[in-house]
Design an enzyme around this catalytic site. Structure first.
Site, PDB file in Angstrom:
ATOM      1  N   ASP A  50      42.869  41.939  45.877  1.00  0.00           N
ATOM      2  CA  ASP A  50      44.096  42.901  45.677  1.00  0.00           C
ATOM      3  C   ASP A  50      44.942  42.346  44.315  1.00  0.00           C
ATOM      4  O   ASP A  50      45.736  43.292  43.828  1.00  0.00           O
ATOM      5  CB  ASP A  50      45.010  42.752  46.812  1.00  0.00           C
ATOM      6  CG  ASP A  50      45.490  41.206  47.237  1.00  0.00           C
ATOM      7  OD1 ASP A  50      45.118  40.416  46.476  1.00  0.00           O
ATOM      8  OD2 ASP A  50      46.371  40.989  48.117  1.00  0.00           O
ATOM      9  N   ARG A 273      52.543  42.856  49.353  1.00  0.00           N
ATOM     10  CA  ARG A 273      51.922  43.921  48.837  1.00  0.00           C
ATOM     11  C   ARG A 273      52.559  45.419  48.791  1.00  0.00           C
ATOM     12  O   ARG A 273      53.718  45.610  49.221  1.00  0.00           O
ATOM     13  CB  ARG A 273      50.488  44.100  49.650  1.00  0.00           C
ATOM     14  CG  ARG A 273      49.868  42.784  50.094  1.00  0.00           C
ATOM     15  CD  ARG A 273      48.410  43.124  49.155  1.00  0.00           C
ATOM     16  NE  ARG A 273      48.119  44.217  49.164  1.00  0.00           N
ATOM     17  CZ  ARG A 273      47.091  44.462  50.073  1.00  0.00           C
ATOM     18  NH1 ARG A 273      46.496  43.437  50.811  1.00  0.00           N
ATOM     19  NH2 ARG A 273      46.316  45.835  50.105  1.00  0.00           N
ATOM     20  N   TYR A 281      47.179  34.246  53.469  1.00  0.00           N
ATOM     21  CA  TYR A 281      45.933  33.628  53.157  1.00  0.00           C
ATOM     22  C   TYR A 281      46.147  32.366  53.833  1.00  0.00           C
ATOM     23  O   TYR A 281      46.835  31.489  53.584  1.00  0.00           O
ATOM     24  CB  TYR A 281      45.602  33.244  51.899  1.00  0.00           C
ATOM     25  CG  TYR A 281      44.981  34.363  51.070  1.00  0.00           C
ATOM     26  CD1 TYR A 281      43.652  34.868  51.414  1.00  0.00           C
ATOM     27  CD2 TYR A 281      45.588  34.862  50.009  1.00  0.00           C
ATOM     28  CE1 TYR A 281      43.308  35.769  50.542  1.00  0.00           C
ATOM     29  CE2 TYR A 281      45.007  35.847  49.146  1.00  0.00           C
ATOM     30  CZ  TYR A 281      43.743  36.548  49.224  1.00  0.00           C
ATOM     31  OH  TYR A 281      43.349  37.354  48.652  1.00  0.00           O
ATOM     32  N   PRO A 356      40.023  32.444  47.462  1.00  0.00           N
ATOM     33  CA  PRO A 356      40.731  33.728  46.877  1.00  0.00           C
ATOM     34  C   PRO A 356      42.212  33.272  46.495  1.00  0.00           C
ATOM     35  O   PRO A 356      42.524  34.294  46.109  1.00  0.00           O
ATOM     36  CB  PRO A 356      40.841  34.559  48.291  1.00  0.00           C
ATOM     37  CG  PRO A 356      40.529  33.583  48.963  1.00  0.00           C
ATOM     38  CD  PRO A 356      39.753  32.455  49.032  1.00  0.00           C
TER      39      PRO A 356
HETATM   40  P1  FAD Z   1      31.530  43.149  45.067  1.00  0.00           P
HETATM   41  O1  FAD Z   1      32.803  43.833  45.008  1.00  0.00           O
HETATM   42  O2  FAD Z   1      31.170  42.478  46.273  1.00  0.00           O
HETATM   43  O3  FAD Z   1      30.569  44.559  44.922  1.00  0.00           O
HETATM   44  C1  FAD Z   1      29.179  44.247  45.067  1.00  0.00           C
HETATM   45  C2  FAD Z   1      28.740  45.962  45.252  1.00  0.00           C
HETATM   46  O4  FAD Z   1      27.296  45.807  45.481  1.00  0.00           O
HETATM   47  C3  FAD Z   1      28.969  46.286  46.831  1.00  0.00           C
HETATM   48  O5  FAD Z   1      29.719  47.651  46.707  1.00  0.00           O
HETATM   49  C4  FAD Z   1      28.007  46.324  47.616  1.00  0.00           C
HETATM   50  O6  FAD Z   1      27.684  47.396  48.713  1.00  0.00           O
HETATM   51  C5  FAD Z   1      26.587  46.391  46.701  1.00  0.00           C
HETATM   52  N1  FAD Z   1      25.413  45.921  47.021  1.00  0.00           N
HETATM   53  C6  FAD Z   1      25.275  44.563  47.517  1.00  0.00           C
HETATM   54  N2  FAD Z   1      24.032  44.433  47.586  1.00  0.00           N
HETATM   55  C7  FAD Z   1      23.416  45.654  47.041  1.00  0.00           C
HETATM   56  C8  FAD Z   1      21.981  45.901  46.968  1.00  0.00           C
HETATM   57  N3  FAD Z   1      21.085  45.134  47.117  1.00  0.00           N
HETATM   58  N4  FAD Z   1      21.648  47.197  46.185  1.00  0.00           N
HETATM   59  C9  FAD Z   1      22.779  47.957  45.833  1.00  0.00           C
HETATM   60  N5  FAD Z   1      24.203  47.526  46.126  1.00  0.00           N
HETATM   61  C10 FAD Z   1      24.301  46.563  46.613  1.00  0.00           C
HETATM   62  N6  FAD Z   1      38.725  38.363  46.779  1.00  0.00           N
HETATM   63  C11 FAD Z   1      40.248  38.032  46.705  1.00  0.00           C
HETATM   64  O7  FAD Z   1      40.687  37.599  45.778  1.00  0.00           O
HETATM   65  N7  FAD Z   1      40.928  38.167  47.763  1.00  0.00           N
HETATM   66  C12 FAD Z   1      40.286  38.369  48.991  1.00  0.00           C
HETATM   67  O8  FAD Z   1      41.047  38.280  50.225  1.00  0.00           O
HETATM   68  C13 FAD Z   1      39.139  38.723  49.105  1.00  0.00           C
HETATM   69  N8  FAD Z   1      38.515  39.260  50.326  1.00  0.00           N
HETATM   70  C14 FAD Z   1      37.132  39.336  50.372  1.00  0.00           C
HETATM   71  C15 FAD Z   1      36.670  39.740  51.555  1.00  0.00           C
HETATM   72  C16 FAD Z   1      35.211  40.198  51.908  1.00  0.00           C
HETATM   73  C17 FAD Z   1      34.573  40.343  52.888  1.00  0.00           C
HETATM   74  C18 FAD Z   1      34.333  39.919  50.295  1.00  0.00           C
HETATM   75  C19 FAD Z   1      33.004  40.618  50.367  1.00  0.00           C
HETATM   76  C20 FAD Z   1      35.060  39.777  49.183  1.00  0.00           C
HETATM   77  C21 FAD Z   1      36.332  39.425  49.156  1.00  0.00           C
HETATM   78  N9  FAD Z   1      36.982  38.863  48.025  1.00  0.00           N
HETATM   79  C22 FAD Z   1      38.242  38.709  47.879  1.00  0.00           C
HETATM   80  C23 FAD Z   1      36.042  39.030  46.873  1.00  0.00           C
HETATM   81  C24 FAD Z   1      36.101  40.018  45.739  1.00  0.00           C
HETATM   82  O9  FAD Z   1      36.375  41.324  46.700  1.00  0.00           O
HETATM   83  C25 FAD Z   1      35.238  39.741  44.892  1.00  0.00           C
HETATM   84  O10 FAD Z   1      35.471  38.953  44.158  1.00  0.00           O
HETATM   85  C26 FAD Z   1      35.312  41.052  43.927  1.00  0.00           C
HETATM   86  O11 FAD Z   1      34.935  42.291  44.564  1.00  0.00           O
HETATM   87  C27 FAD Z   1      33.673  40.824  43.298  1.00  0.00           C
HETATM   88  O12 FAD Z   1      33.162  42.130  42.612  1.00  0.00           O
HETATM   89  P2  FAD Z   1      31.810  42.316  42.472  1.00  0.00           P
HETATM   90  O13 FAD Z   1      31.703  43.756  41.873  1.00  0.00           O
HETATM   91  O14 FAD Z   1      31.241  41.327  41.586  1.00  0.00           O
HETATM   92  O15 FAD Z   1      31.246  42.372  43.792  1.00  0.00           O
END
Ligand code: FAD
Length: 666
Positions: A50, A273, A281, A356
């Site tokens: 967030d 928020r 957290y 986080p």
């Molecule tokens: P992600 O946001 O994880 O996006 C990855 C995407 O890839 C997803 O849409 C997924 O569906 C897709 N995907 C995965 N595997 C495949 C595949 N094999 N083929 C096709 N698509 C695929 N950060 C904070 O700062 N505070 C928080 O409280 C916090 N809570 C979180 C809670 C959860 C459950 C998760 C999963 C993450 C959390 N994070 C939090 C971390 C934060 O969301 C991530 O650091 C950030 O979203 C990273 O972005 P990204 O695009 O690298 O990965």
């Protein structure tokens, strides 16, 4: 199983989280043919990351949607530190600014990840026909390594499968994501996303041949596994609970960001928020794994609340509405490599994971692909050399390593028990915690990013380090190396993002933050700090510079396709320091305000560091640390990082800089 016809694209992105969406946004702005697939059937609607740092907001502004974020988000202005007094009761011990004053035109804000993803989706729709292909799973990846250096080749072959609804709907904390839809108060315009792009293709497979690929598929990255790359670092024993609630409480600082250390019950971070929500957290001491697999089914919102109540006692805390919650175990890890053949890249959580608390995950993930997207865009369009792609790993892996080091230190200070007195060596000194928090704020703002020497950053130093200490050969030829003159601009740092201060438009006197003109459109920029144009000698220097650029064989013409406008690859912007009223735009060399037969002169390229009618003086030269009389010239990359600094006479060096990076078009 039905097999669809093979297809081709320039860039395939797996994963439509923040990192993937940022990559797609660059593809849209650069105008390349990109596809983006995600195995989930819908985007996320609430929870997850967030916090948005200043740098992320500057980037959003360069794409044109920071205003939407600023309007909907909660603005974070102050951090309150709460610590136990000598009786063990928590007390407010300090207040510090959330964002270090003056470092950016933006301050940190919070808004949930689903909304941020929405702004990206709207931007994609506005600038391209790229749509997220949801419910699509990549199943096979083959790379023809022998064709990696062939610029026209499509050396990557990916087989994908279109999933049916059941397969595409993930289970999160025991509830399906659509369950989050009606619980979120900010989801009105997200309905379209429920209708999957791939509808009608369920169960079919397809082979995509692509020039480039970015794995943005999160912490369990499938792409990373196909490349046989791995994560280096530790899995900690810490389990974190996250609760998004509308709190009912008598705690006085509930609308401030707070770090609370209790005497014996652990620590909590409070993040106020949007829409009255507050995120908590909490480190869950009771369920820490001590090396064992944790039974997540034992973790409930009630357990997280109970932990919060203990830490915040004697203040009361309950809730009636819970928007989202989660619990997870922190691994502090970095991928061993970010790229294979500079054809398949990894970004975001796929190559770094951490706690986080400092709100870094989404920001650093987006900034990975912000670094990479324009490089792929320019290479695919035949404007830039493939060698610029090597700077992705050298620039971003180091950032990921810094992030893990920061998180390691910060986690220890945040999670530790406060020291009872100076003799309590096992406890954490609250003065040290405050110091780390204040220093960490600069890092956490995203503005401390300082890229090392490479063909894109002309600064002293060896450019061969790939961010993992491995020397993979020179990225630049050290004999011919161009080195910028840092001494000409004390506060415009080679390798850091170009800072922004208020200037006036020469033509209409309107004040602007200069950063608003550094758009993310794939163009390099030469920023001419032209100095005092009322001085005859300085005037001649500027006109001489203009004449050099205007020559038919100048770098400006050589690297710009002849059918395109002169500013389509490299844009020239001027900021002078003479009194605005004593300078006429049209007296400046035409190259600084190019003429178009249909649109006339360009009035948005010459600015002045002067006092405005209503908003004071930006003192840009003083803030840039540039001499008001003689000025200097700066090259800003398409991502606003400073590549070179020199004098108006250093045209040869500018030519050499671009000759290393760009491909002649004539
Ligand atoms: P992600 O946001 O994880 O996006 C990855 C995407 O890839 C997803 O849409 C997924 O569906 C897709 N995907 C995965 N595997 C495949 C595949 N094999 N083929 C096709 N698509 C695929 N950060 C904070 O700062 N505070 C928080 O409280 C916090 N809570 C979180 C809670 C959860 C459950 C998760 C999963 C993450 C959390 N994070 C939090 C971390 C934060 O969301 C991530 O650091 C950030 O979203 C990273 O972005 P990204 O695009 O690298 O990965």
């Amino acid at each position: 199983m039905l097999q669809l016809e093979d297809s081709k694209c320039d860039l395939l992105i797996t994963g439509a989280g923040p990192a993937g969406l940022m990559a797609a946004t660059w593809a849209a702005r650069c105008g390349i043919h990109a596809r983006i697939v995600d195995k989930r059937g819908t985007k996320i609607f609430n929870g997850q990351a967030d916090g948005l740092q200043c740098r992320s907001l500057e980037i959003f502004d360069s794409f044109g949607f920071a205003d939407r974020v600023c309007k909907e988000s909660n603005h974070m202005l102050e951090i309150c530190l709460w610590n136990p007094d000598e009786t063990g009761r928590i007390r407010r011990t300090d207040r510090i600014p959330d964002t270090i004053p003056g470092i950016s035109r933006f301050q940190q804000v919070v808004l949930h990840q689903g909304r941020i993803e929405r702004f990206f989706l709207d931007s994609l729709k506005e600038y391209s026909d790229i749509e997220i292909e949801r419910g699509v799973l990549p199943e096979q990846l083959e790379i023809d390594h022998s064709k990696a250096e062939d610029e026209r080749a499509y050396p990557i072959k990916v087989k994908i499968r279109h999933l049916d609804d059941d397969e595409a709907t993930p289970v999160q904390n025991g509830t399906n994501v659509p369950d989050g839809l009606f619980r979120s108060s900010l989801a009105k315009d997200d309905t379209d996303d429920l209708i999957r792009k791939s509808r009608g293709k369920e169960g079919t497979t397809e082979v995509i041949r692509t020039k480039y690929m970015i794995g943005c598929d999160g912490a369990h990255s499938w792409t990373r596994r196909q490349l046989d790359f791995h994560m280096q670092g530790e899995q900690t024993d810490f389990i974190w609970g996250v609760l998004d609630i509308i709190p009912i409480t008598n705690f006085p600082d509930i609308r401030m960001r707070c770090a609370i250390h209790s005497a014996e019950s652990g620590s909590i971070m409070i993040i106020p928020r949007e829409n009255r929500l507050v995120r908590f957290y909490i480190q869950l001491n009771e369920v820490n794994s001590a090396g064992q697999q944790v039974d997540r089914s034992k973790i409930t919102p009630e357990i997280i609340l109970k932990a919060a109540q203990k830490i915040m006692s004697p203040y009361k805390l309950t809730y009636d509405y819970c928007d989202w919650w989660t619990a997870y175990q922190i691994g502090q890890r970095v991928g061993n490599s970010f790229s294979c053949d500079d054809r398949v890249f990894l970004a975001g959580d796929a190559v770094h994971t951490h706690s986080p608390k400092a709100g870094q995950g989404m920001n650093v993930s987006m900034q990975d692909t912000y670094n990479l997207g324009w490089k792929i865009g320019l290479v695919v369009k035949g404007l830039a050399k493939r060698s610029i792609l090597r700077t992705y790993q050298s620039e971003r892996r180091r950032i990921a390593q810094d992030l893990i080091a920061f998180d390691h230190r910060f986690s220890r200070l945040f999670s530790g028990r406060p020291a009872k007195d100076a003799a309590d060596e096992a406890g954490i000194s609250m003065a040290e915690f405050k110091d780390a928090f204040e220093k960490g704020n600069m890092f956490a703002s995203g503005l401390a990013v300082d890229y090392g020497a490479s063909i894109l950053v002309a600064k002293p130093g060896d450019s061969a380090d790939q961010g993992d200490g491995t020397d993979v050969g020179p990225i630049i030829n050290s004999i011919d190396k161009v080195v910028g003159k840092q001494e000409l601009a004390g506060n415009i740092k080679l390798g850091m993002r170009f800072p922004s201060f208020q200037v006036l438009n020469q033509s209409d006197a309107r004040p602007w933050h200069f950063g608003q003109f550094l758009k993310s459109d794939g163009r390099f920029r030469i920023i001419v700090l032209a100095g005092n144009l009322k001085d005859g000698k300085q005037w001649k220097r500027l006109q001489g510079f203009g004449e050099s650029l205007a020559k038919p064989d100048s770098f400006l013409h050589r690297f710009t396709p002849s059918a395109k406008p002169v500013d389509s690859v490299i844009e020239i912007l001027v900021i002078h320091s003479a009194p605005r009223k004593q300078v006429e735009l049209l007296d400046l060399h035409e190259i600084f305000h190019p003429f178009d037969e249909k649109r006339g002169w360009d009035y948005e390229k010459v600015f002045v560091d002067d006092v405005s009618y209503h908003e004071g003086h930006g003192e840009a030269y003083k803030n840039f640390g540039v001499d008001k009389e003689s000025g200097c010239v700066v090259i800003a990359r398409p991502d606003q990082y400073v590549g070179w600094i020199g004098e108006l006479e250093d045209v040869r060096d500018i030519d050499r800089y671009f000759s290393e990076v760009l491909i002649p078009q004539i």
